[in-house]
Motif scaffolding. Structure first.
Motif, PDB file in Angstrom:
ATOM      1  N   SER A 191       3.201  -4.113  -6.518  1.00 59.11           N
ATOM      2  CA  SER A 191       2.003  -3.373  -6.920  1.00 59.11           C
ATOM      3  C   SER A 191       0.873  -3.591  -5.921  1.00 59.11           C
ATOM      4  CB  SER A 191       1.555  -3.811  -8.319  1.00 59.11           C
ATOM      5  OG  SER A 191       2.523  -3.478  -9.294  1.00 59.11           O
ATOM      6  N   LEU A 192       0.707  -4.833  -5.471  1.00 55.48           N
ATOM      7  CA  LEU A 192      -0.345  -5.135  -4.499  1.00 55.48           C
ATOM      8  C   LEU A 192      -0.071  -4.437  -3.171  1.00 55.48           C
ATOM      9  CD1 LEU A 192      -2.898  -6.684  -3.771  1.00 55.48           C
ATOM     10  CD2 LEU A 192      -1.470  -8.640  -3.154  1.00 55.48           C
ATOM     11  N   PHE A 193       1.186  -4.469  -2.740  1.00 53.14           N
ATOM     12  CA  PHE A 193       1.539  -3.795  -1.492  1.00 53.14           C
ATOM     13  C   PHE A 193       1.293  -2.300  -1.598  1.00 53.14           C
ATOM     14  CE2 PHE A 193       4.798  -1.903   1.375  1.00 53.14           C
ATOM     15  CZ  PHE A 193       4.293  -2.394   2.570  1.00 53.14           C
ATOM     16  N   GLN A 194       1.601  -1.730  -2.753  1.00 55.84           N
ATOM     17  CA  GLN A 194       1.369  -0.297  -2.963  1.00 55.84           C
ATOM     18  C   GLN A 194      -0.122   0.031  -2.918  1.00 55.84           C
ATOM     19  OE1 GLN A 194       3.023   2.228  -2.639  1.00 55.84           O
ATOM     20  NE2 GLN A 194       3.121   3.638  -4.357  1.00 55.84           N
ATOM     21  N   ILE A 195      -0.950  -0.859  -3.476  1.00 55.36           N
ATOM     22  CA  ILE A 195      -2.400  -0.661  -3.422  1.00 55.36           C
ATOM     23  C   ILE A 195      -2.887  -0.682  -1.976  1.00 55.36           C
ATOM     24  CG2 ILE A 195      -4.641  -1.722  -3.969  1.00 55.36           C
ATOM     25  CD1 ILE A 195      -3.409  -2.607  -6.638  1.00 55.36           C
TER      26      ILE A 195
ATOM     27  N   HIS B  17       3.882   5.700   1.128  1.00 57.34           N
ATOM     28  CA  HIS B  17       3.201   5.375  -0.131  1.00 57.34           C
ATOM     29  C   HIS B  17       3.836   6.135  -1.297  1.00 57.34           C
ATOM     30  CE1 HIS B  17      -0.072   4.200  -2.764  1.00 57.34           C
ATOM     31  NE2 HIS B  17      -0.393   5.458  -3.005  1.00 57.34           N
ATOM     32  N   ARG B  18       4.115   7.412  -1.083  1.00 55.92           N
ATOM     33  CA  ARG B  18       4.709   8.241  -2.143  1.00 55.92           C
ATOM     34  C   ARG B  18       6.119   7.771  -2.485  1.00 55.92           C
ATOM     35  NH1 ARG B  18       5.772  14.536  -1.007  1.00 55.92           N
ATOM     36  NH2 ARG B  18       7.375  13.584   0.317  1.00 55.92           N
ATOM     37  N   SER B  19       6.924   7.505  -1.473  1.00 55.29           N
ATOM     38  CA  SER B  19       8.309   7.088  -1.711  1.00 55.29           C
ATOM     39  C   SER B  19       8.379   5.688  -2.312  1.00 55.29           C
ATOM     40  CB  SER B  19       9.105   7.134  -0.407  1.00 55.29           C
ATOM     41  OG  SER B  19       9.096   8.440   0.142  1.00 55.29           O
TER      42      SER B  19
ATOM     43  N   ILE C  43      10.820   1.581 -10.695  1.00 53.86           N
ATOM     44  CA  ILE C  43      12.114   1.021 -11.128  1.00 53.86           C
ATOM     45  C   ILE C  43      11.972  -0.464 -11.454  1.00 53.86           C
ATOM     46  CG2 ILE C  43      14.451   0.451 -10.374  1.00 53.86           C
ATOM     47  CD1 ILE C  43      14.427   3.057  -8.743  1.00 53.86           C
ATOM     48  N   VAL C  44      11.338  -1.232 -10.573  1.00 55.23           N
ATOM     49  CA  VAL C  44      11.205  -2.673 -10.788  1.00 55.23           C
ATOM     50  C   VAL C  44      10.331  -2.950 -12.004  1.00 55.23           C
ATOM     51  CG1 VAL C  44      10.400  -4.838  -9.789  1.00 55.23           C
ATOM     52  CG2 VAL C  44      11.580  -3.180  -8.352  1.00 55.23           C
TER      53      VAL C  44
ATOM     54  N   ILE D 187       1.295   7.381 -11.536  1.00 56.09           N
ATOM     55  CA  ILE D 187       2.145   8.292 -10.769  1.00 56.09           C
ATOM     56  C   ILE D 187       1.682   9.741 -10.958  1.00 56.09           C
ATOM     57  CG2 ILE D 187       4.494   9.218 -10.569  1.00 56.09           C
ATOM     58  CD1 ILE D 187       5.522   6.409 -11.290  1.00 56.09           C
ATOM     59  N   ALA D 188       1.279  10.072 -12.176  1.00 57.87           N
ATOM     60  CA  ALA D 188       0.830  11.441 -12.463  1.00 57.87           C
ATOM     61  C   ALA D 188      -0.400  11.812 -11.644  1.00 57.87           C
ATOM     62  CB  ALA D 188       0.543  11.597 -13.955  1.00 57.87           C
TER      63      ALA D 188
END
Length: 299
Positions: free
Chosen positions: A160-164, A200-202, A209-210, A243-244
């Motif tokens: 989550s942090l990496f995605q941010i 980022h999207r992928s 999933i995780v 995600i939405a």
């Protein structure tokens, strides 16, 4: 850069609402600091100023939290006071760093560090909040589940942090695209973002999933009706909303409302994940015994 100076905004404690309230040569005075956008924009200015006011209010509330934590010095949970003190000091440093964001004119590294420090402060506050006894003994784990849930929880928060952080890179790329194409070309922004956006999207697929696996394991550990179970389910729905809003930005010309909502959901998600992880590791990180009989019962 709605406010090109700090702590004042265009040299005023109360920002202007129209260009006529500024000096006639304000474009010459502030042009370089406005990153090329020299036309006064009241919406941007007041958005930034409200951000500063909310930051100041947050500092006051965290100071009140520090005062409320003083009784814990006399209990076996004095670390609650010291963590509250850390949150207060870091909030002051965050205010100073916010000034540097302005003076360095949105330098990407400073913006990213500013965001990371905000997340650290949120984690500390949630740690104090959870430890002080509000959540309490809400998680009943089956034997052998603790290590599994803890390990997966760390992976979930790290992803989550990496995605941010990936999101901050996309946002910085967006700034460049907006300067190049202008606001009238909003429908073309996404196409010009490059690899960072697609990564980022992928990556959101892996994050989903995780998270789903972790939430499912928390709920199957005998916590369907507990507070931790409810928080875990909330994480799932917030992730869906996150995600939405990303989909809305990608396919509906990046509406302005979606960007702050998208970021808010991201921070809310990682904060709630942290609470669940704390409770899972309650024996190690939260000293529940005696809390209710001490100052913790006042929270």
């Amino acid at each position: 850069m709605g406010c090109p100076d700090w702590p004042k905004c265009f040299g005023r404690w109360v920002p202007p609402t129209e260009a006529s309230q500024l000096p006639a040569n304000y474009k010459e005075i502030y042009g370089a600091k406005l990153k090329g956008e020299v036309e006064f924009n009241a919406t941007k200015t007041w958005t930034e100023y409200v951000n500063r006011l909310v930051g100041a209010l947050t500092g006051i509330i965290i100071f009140l939290m520090l005062l409320a934590s003083i009784p814990f010095l006399k209990s076996g949970n004095k670390q609650i006071f010291f963590w509250s003190l850390a949150a207060f000091l870091l909030t002051g440093f965050q205010g100073w760093l916010g000034a540097k964001v302005v003076s360095f004119e949105l330098h990407p590294l400073i913006v990213t560090v500013h965001m990371l420090l905000a997340i650290v402060i949120i984690f500390i506050v949630l740690y104090v909040f959870t430890w002080a006894g509000y959540v309490g003994k809400v998680l009943t784990l089956r034997e052998g589940s603790e290590k599994v849930l803890s390990g997966i929880g760390i992976v979930v928060m790290a992803l989550s942090l990496f995605q941010i952080l990936l999101g901050t890179q996309v946002r910085e790329a967006m700034d460049v695209v907006i300067m190049q194409l202008g606001y009238d070309a909003r429908s073309q922004w996404i196409d010009e973002l490059g690899a960072n956006f697609y990564i980022h999207r992928s990556f959101s697929i892996l994050v989903f999933i995780v998270n789903a696996i972790w939430i499912n394991k928390v709920l199957k550990s005998g916590n369907q009706g507990t507070a931790a179970g409810k928080i875990a389910r909330a994480c799932f729905w917030i992730l869906i909303a996150e995600i939405a809003t990303g989909v809305i930005m990608a396919y509906f010309r990046v509406p302005a409302f979606a960007q702050p909502v998208h970021l808010t959901f991201a921070i809310l998600l990682i904060g709630l994940q942290f609470i669940v992880w704390l409770v899972v590791n309650g024996k190690k990180y939260l000293k529940y015994e005696g809390v209710a009989a001490t100052a913790g019962s006042q929270f």
